[in-house]
Design a protein around this motif. Sequence first.
Motif, PDB file in Angstrom:
ATOM      1  N   THR A  85      10.949   8.908  -1.018  1.00  0.00           N
ATOM      2  CA  THR A  85       9.519   8.682  -1.192  1.00  0.00           C
ATOM      3  C   THR A  85       9.163   8.915  -2.648  1.00  0.00           C
ATOM      4  N   LEU A  86       8.401   7.998  -3.198  1.00  0.00           N
ATOM      5  CA  LEU A  86       7.899   8.137  -4.555  1.00  0.00           C
ATOM      6  C   LEU A  86       6.823   9.217  -4.551  1.00  0.00           C
ATOM      7  N   ILE A  87       6.950  10.212  -5.437  1.00  0.00           N
ATOM      8  CA  ILE A  87       5.940  11.273  -5.466  1.00  0.00           C
ATOM      9  C   ILE A  87       5.194  11.336  -6.806  1.00  0.00           C
ATOM     10  N   GLY A  93      -1.027   6.088  -7.567  1.00  0.00           N
ATOM     11  CA  GLY A  93      -2.383   6.507  -7.866  1.00  0.00           C
ATOM     12  C   GLY A  93      -3.196   5.487  -8.645  1.00  0.00           C
ATOM     13  N   THR A  94      -2.526   4.557  -9.323  1.00  0.00           N
ATOM     14  CA  THR A  94      -3.254   3.526 -10.066  1.00  0.00           C
ATOM     15  C   THR A  94      -3.094   2.146  -9.444  1.00  0.00           C
ATOM     16  N   ARG A  95      -1.923   1.872  -8.881  1.00  0.00           N
ATOM     17  CA  ARG A  95      -1.670   0.583  -8.241  1.00  0.00           C
ATOM     18  C   ARG A  95      -1.281   0.744  -6.771  1.00  0.00           C
ATOM     19  N   ILE A  96      -0.613   1.842  -6.469  1.00  0.00           N
ATOM     20  CA  ILE A  96      -0.193   2.079  -5.091  1.00  0.00           C
ATOM     21  C   ILE A  96      -0.569   3.495  -4.656  1.00  0.00           C
ATOM     22  N   ILE A 124      -3.349   0.145  -3.442  1.00  0.00           N
ATOM     23  CA  ILE A 124      -4.752   0.492  -3.609  1.00  0.00           C
ATOM     24  C   ILE A 124      -5.558  -0.779  -3.345  1.00  0.00           C
ATOM     25  N   PRO A 125      -6.681  -0.670  -2.630  1.00  0.00           N
ATOM     26  CA  PRO A 125      -7.477  -1.867  -2.329  1.00  0.00           C
ATOM     27  C   PRO A 125      -7.764  -2.699  -3.575  1.00  0.00           C
ATOM     28  N   GLY A 126      -7.573  -4.001  -3.430  1.00  0.00           N
ATOM     29  CA  GLY A 126      -7.808  -4.930  -4.524  1.00  0.00           C
ATOM     30  C   GLY A 126      -6.614  -5.148  -5.431  1.00  0.00           C
TER      31      GLY A 126
END
Length: 159
Positions: A85-87, A93-96, A124-126
């Motif tokens: 898992t990416l932590i 936090g900015t793209r995912i 992340i939405p959008g």
Amino acid sequence: MNTYTWSLEIDSPVGASKLFKAAVVEWHNLALKLKPDGIVRAAAVQGGGGVGSVREFNLTYAMPYNYMKERLDFVDNDKLECKQTLIEGCGLGTRIESASTDIKFEPRSNGGCVCKVVSTYEAIPGVTTEEEITKAKEITAGIISAAEAYLLDNPGTCL
């Protein structure tokens, strides 16, 4: 939230257990040597390679991000599979919102193996992740290829 999943299968002439160990379990020790074009620093920052271990990688300008930290959530050395898992880093936090990858190596009757990778992202939405998915597949294939080449060039290597 948008969920994206991609998969990849890579055939290799290298035995499953050796390739699993080189490309997954010991990757933080081999990465700098085998992929200097993409990695400038790799280290285990917590644990000894088993469940709960955390590894971080500082990446070169050739990579889409400059840093990533991953946690090994599942490791089965007998079944040659793991879940990571990416932590931190890589757009978290900015793209995912999250990203995890399942990797399994299956032996072939010819002595080689097939590496099966399934990765899931919560975007992340959008945000669309087509570019990230394409790059992640390339990077994953590059890791397997580098570990494979190393093991083929060093057949006596006991990892």
